[in-house]
Motif scaffolding. Structure first.
Motif, PDB file in Angstrom:
ATOM      1  N   TYR A  85       0.828  -1.230  -0.033  1.00 14.18           N
ATOM      2  CA  TYR A  85      -0.042   0.053   0.126  1.00 14.18           C
ATOM      3  C   TYR A  85       0.968   1.230  -0.094  1.00 14.18           C
ATOM      4  N   GLN A  86       0.876   1.988  -1.033  1.00 15.64           N
ATOM      5  CA  GLN A  86       1.451   3.341  -1.150  1.00 15.64           C
ATOM      6  C   GLN A  86       3.130   3.015  -1.107  1.00 15.64           C
ATOM      7  N   ARG A  90       2.208  -3.473   4.413  1.00 18.17           N
ATOM      8  CA  ARG A  90       1.272  -3.490   5.305  1.00 18.17           C
ATOM      9  C   ARG A  90       0.592  -4.801   5.637  1.00 18.17           C
ATOM     10  N   ASP A 128      -8.709  -4.265  -0.736  1.00 13.63           N
ATOM     11  CA  ASP A 128      -8.181  -3.356  -0.895  1.00 13.63           C
ATOM     12  C   ASP A 128      -7.799  -2.849   0.903  1.00 13.63           C
ATOM     13  N   PHE A 129      -6.578  -2.241   1.110  1.00 14.00           N
ATOM     14  CA  PHE A 129      -5.968  -1.896   2.168  1.00 14.00           C
ATOM     15  C   PHE A 129      -6.672  -0.778   2.694  1.00 14.00           C
TER      16      PHE A 129
END
Length: 173
Positions: A85-86, A90, A128-129
């Protein structure tokens, strides 16, 4: 003199009429209030007495299907899934429990626990986180997990077996 007495009588009659009108109005108001209270009490008694007559029929119909006690099956160990994530890794750690009311059917489902865990891991990994950080995202995941578990239970045992999937621990990091 006769004119004076007639005038006094007329004045007394005029003075007495407004006093009698107020007395009649007060009596009518009191009677109306008593009627309203009486109707309220009567209506309440009618509704409550009608409910008492309906209770034995309801008690007989509700006594037939006895609801079984809830049984919980913890899915151990906890699920751990990683997300990218980004640009950072995570993690999601999630503990779940299954709720059922049929012990025999739950025992049949336990035989298929590896398949069940695989389905849940795949479901979790596909999330989706960012969505999981919201209450709506968590609720959607809960509904998807329940649908997945019930689908497997239907295939393997012939019934839905599981009423609820519960998240007993939910950690996003």
């Amino acid at each position: 003199m006769a004119k004076k007495e007639t005038a006094k009588a007329a004045a007394a009659g005029e003075g007495a009429a407004p006093g009698k009108g107020k007395l009649k109005l007060i009596i009518l108001l009191v009677l109306g209030l008593l009627l309203a209270v009486g109707l309220s009490i009567g209506g309440t008694w009618f509704v409550l007495s009608k409910g008492d007559q309906a209770e034995p029929a309801e008690a007989a119909s509700s006594a037939a299907p006895v609801r079984q006690a809830a049984l919980y099956q913890e899915l151990m160990p906890a699920f751990v899934v990683n997300f990218n994530y980004q640009g950072r890794t995570r993690y999601l750690q999630l503990s779940m429990a299954l709720m059922s009311r049929d012990a025999a059917a739950m025992d049949k489902l336990k035989v298929h626990m590896p398949v069940l865990r695989n389905r849940l891991v795949m479901l979790l990994a596909g999330q989706d986180f960012a969505a999981l950080r919201t209450p709506l995202g968590k609720e959607m995941l809960l509904q998807q997990a329940l649908a997945s578990v019930q689908e497997l239970a239907q295939q393997e045992t012939g019934g839905t077996v599981v009423e609820q999937v519960l998240f007993t621990n939910f950690v996003l990091q």
